[in-house]
Design a protein around this motif. Structure first.
Motif, PDB file in Angstrom:
ATOM      1  N   PHE A  99       0.850  -1.198   0.000  1.00  0.00           N
ATOM      2  CA  PHE A  99       0.000   0.000   0.000  1.00  0.00           C
ATOM      3  C   PHE A  99       0.878   1.238   0.000  1.00  0.00           C
ATOM      4  O   PHE A  99       1.764   1.392   0.847  1.00  0.00           O
ATOM      5  CB  PHE A  99      -0.912  -0.001   1.222  1.00  0.00           C
ATOM      6  N   SER A 100       0.611   2.136  -0.977  1.00  0.00           N
ATOM      7  CA  SER A 100       1.378   3.366  -1.073  1.00  0.00           C
ATOM      8  C   SER A 100       0.532   4.444  -1.754  1.00  0.00           C
ATOM      9  O   SER A 100      -0.667   4.270  -1.967  1.00  0.00           O
ATOM     10  CB  SER A 100       2.679   3.125  -1.840  1.00  0.00           C
TER      11      SER A 100
ATOM     12  N   THR B  86       6.945  14.781  -1.542  1.00  0.00           N
ATOM     13  CA  THR B  86       7.707  13.666  -2.092  1.00  0.00           C
ATOM     14  C   THR B  86       7.807  12.463  -1.161  1.00  0.00           C
ATOM     15  O   THR B  86       8.017  11.339  -1.625  1.00  0.00           O
ATOM     16  CB  THR B  86       9.140  14.107  -2.444  1.00  0.00           C
ATOM     17  N   LYS B  87       7.664  12.664   0.147  1.00  0.00           N
ATOM     18  CA  LYS B  87       7.763  11.539   1.074  1.00  0.00           C
ATOM     19  C   LYS B  87       6.389  10.898   1.248  1.00  0.00           C
ATOM     20  O   LYS B  87       5.404  11.589   1.507  1.00  0.00           O
ATOM     21  CB  LYS B  87       8.317  11.976   2.430  1.00  0.00           C
ATOM     22  N   ILE B  88       6.334   9.584   1.113  1.00  0.00           N
ATOM     23  CA  ILE B  88       5.063   8.871   1.140  1.00  0.00           C
ATOM     24  C   ILE B  88       5.188   7.621   2.015  1.00  0.00           C
ATOM     25  O   ILE B  88       6.275   7.235   2.436  1.00  0.00           O
ATOM     26  CB  ILE B  88       4.609   8.469  -0.274  1.00  0.00           C
ATOM     27  N   HIS B  89       4.056   7.008   2.258  1.00  0.00           N
ATOM     28  CA  HIS B  89       4.050   5.762   3.024  1.00  0.00           C
ATOM     29  C   HIS B  89       4.271   4.572   2.087  1.00  0.00           C
ATOM     30  O   HIS B  89       3.944   4.626   0.900  1.00  0.00           O
ATOM     31  CB  HIS B  89       2.719   5.591   3.757  1.00  0.00           C
ATOM     32  N   LEU B  90       4.797   3.505   2.643  1.00  0.00           N
ATOM     33  CA  LEU B  90       4.826   2.194   1.996  1.00  0.00           C
ATOM     34  C   LEU B  90       4.648   1.152   3.085  1.00  0.00           C
ATOM     35  O   LEU B  90       5.457   1.068   4.017  1.00  0.00           O
ATOM     36  CB  LEU B  90       6.130   1.946   1.246  1.00  0.00           C
ATOM     37  N   LEU B  91       3.573   0.377   2.974  1.00  0.00           N
ATOM     38  CA  LEU B  91       3.307  -0.723   3.882  1.00  0.00           C
ATOM     39  C   LEU B  91       3.318  -2.018   3.076  1.00  0.00           C
ATOM     40  O   LEU B  91       2.908  -2.033   1.913  1.00  0.00           O
ATOM     41  CB  LEU B  91       1.943  -0.563   4.560  1.00  0.00           C
ATOM     42  N   ALA B  92       3.767  -3.099   3.697  1.00  0.00           N
ATOM     43  CA  ALA B  92       3.800  -4.388   3.009  1.00  0.00           C
ATOM     44  C   ALA B  92       3.532  -5.508   4.008  1.00  0.00           C
ATOM     45  O   ALA B  92       3.960  -5.442   5.162  1.00  0.00           O
ATOM     46  CB  ALA B  92       5.147  -4.610   2.326  1.00  0.00           C
TER      47      ALA B  92
END
Length: 429
Positions: free
Chosen positions: A327-328, A352-358
């Motif tokens: 998820f991003s 520019t900074k975002i989340h990334l979940l895995a």
């Protein structure tokens, strides 16, 4: 226990249940169901639009615990891993999505001039449509592939190669959305304009259709890629009718007031472009910004529902241990920073900074990884998990960081040996 008891009682009568035709069919179904477990992992990619991280709209959740996505926090952040230094390369929709799909930086995809909205955001789409990770997964990995939701802003006239199911648009409308269609059960190929009935809220359409497709393709035994990209939280920030007046008492009364929110002319005079000349934010403009902030959170509540329902569907199908979820967002957002009421398109951290979940086999629940990465690294990562690779990519796989614990080593071995090779020969940038 009841089934076993029935077997014993019928055996005493001289006929086991397995002798009956109906039980032979049931046994065959059980065997087929077991065979439906894919040798390669399934992949579900969730992507939101304009979802900020630094303004409190995504992950990590702030100290207060307030979030419009509590189910996602539980299932993906707490149940998986979270990147702490994840970025996009180009903070605007179509370039960022093109980089994601191809694993290439914008300078390798751009064009000068050209027709269309904002000159197509200066993307050379002839380098994008034929070169997506979806096509590689389908043609080289045998994956069933489905695109649901926003693809890129300037849509192709025909469905690009590599997609079995296609319910896609350039963002479209929250209410009565229009989608290009191909291979979607119950819908004609071509284009479908949904009615304004509340059940056809765009996030609901994307969620329901992607879930139905996952159920269908899971029965075939093929590994699948489901790319699920709702419109939220993009303007015009229309929540689902059932959430339009919701505001949890624990949520903040207004957007975060950062140090550079409504900054003075003096503090901005040395900044580039229109930053130095933006007027001060008036009381009326501040009220509008707060309204935007709240409606953005409300649109994300529907995304939270979709993510939870998709993960639950995969669990019910018995495929959780064979599926990776990611998820991003395509980029961040700003609300009043340097006096811009709302925008992205700047190279500041909030854009520019975002989340990334895995989450998935071999990924430790509640873990984080701090290595620097961008969305350009996603394509090689997904291919690496599937045992594939491409020399066209600028990015590098982050699979070694996702699977770096003992559980990760077991996760690598649970799929084909080709995948193990692809994971171990790739490295993160």
């Amino acid at each position: 226990a009841i089934f076993a008891q029935d077997v014993r009682s019928n055996a005493l009568l001289g006929q086991t249940l397995l002798d009956r035709p109906v039980m032979k069919l049931l046994l065959l179904g059980i065997i087929l169901a077991a065979a439906a477990k894919p040798r390669k992992p399934n992949i579900v990619w969730f992507l939101t639009d304009d979802q900020d991280q630094l303004l409190g709209g995504s992950f990590p959740v702030g100290d207060s615990g307030a979030t419009p996505m509590p189910k996602t926090k539980h299932l993906l952040q707490d149940g998986g891993t979270m990147a702490t230094n994840w970025y996009i390369h180009t903070p605007i929709c179509s370039p960022s999505r093109s980089e994601l799909l191809t694993g290439r930086y914008f300078h390798n995809l751009k064009r000068t001039g050209g027709p269309g909205y904002c000159a197509g955001m200066h993307v050379n789409y002839s380098k994008v449509h034929p070169n997506t990770f979806g096509r590689i997964l389908k043609e080289q990995g045998g994956y069933a592939t489905g695109m649901f939701g926003k693809y890129v802003n300037e849509m192709p006239s025909t469905v690009p190669p590599g997609w079995d199911a296609w319910l896609a648009n350039g963002g479209g409308d929250y209410i009565a959305p229009l989608f290009q269609t191909k291979g979607i059960s119950g819908l004609p190929d071509g284009a479908v304009k949904f009615s304004s009935d509340p059940s056809n809220y765009t996030t609901a359409v994307v969620g329901n259709r992607s879930i139905a497709w996952i159920k269908e393709v899971a029965r075939t035994g093929r590994p699948f890629l489901a790319y699920i990209a709702p419109k939220a939280a993009h303007e015009p920030f229309n929540p689902a009718p059932w959430y339009q007046h919701h505001w949890d008492p624990s949520w903040p009364d207004h957007e975060p007031i950062t140090e550079n929110w409504n900054a003075s002319f003096e503090s901005r005079k040395g900044h580039h472009g229109n930053i130095a000349t933006e007027p001060l934010i008036t009381k009326e403009a501040s009220s509008v910004i707060t309204g935007i902030f709240k409606n953005r959170w409300r649109t994300l509540m529907s995304v939270d529902d979709v993510i939870a329902d998709v993960i639950d569907t995969v669990s019910v199908l018995g495929l959780s241990e064979h599926t990776y979820f990611f998820f991003s967002s395509d980029h961040g957002f700003q609300l009043g920073q340097f006096n811009i009421p709302m925008d992205k398109r700047h190279v500041y951290e909030w854009d520019t900074k975002i989340h990334l979940l895995a989450r998935g086999p071999g990924i430790s629940a509640g873990s984080t990884f701090h290595e620097l990465g961008t969305q350009v690294d996603i394509a090689p990562t997904l291919l690496g998990l599937a045992g594939l690779s491409s020399e066209l990519h600028d990015g590098k796989s982050i699979a070694p960081f996702l699977l770096q614990n003992d559980g990760g080593a077991r996760g690598e071995r649970s799929f084909s040996s080709r995948r193990t090779t692809a994971v171990t020969t790739s490295s993160a940038s």
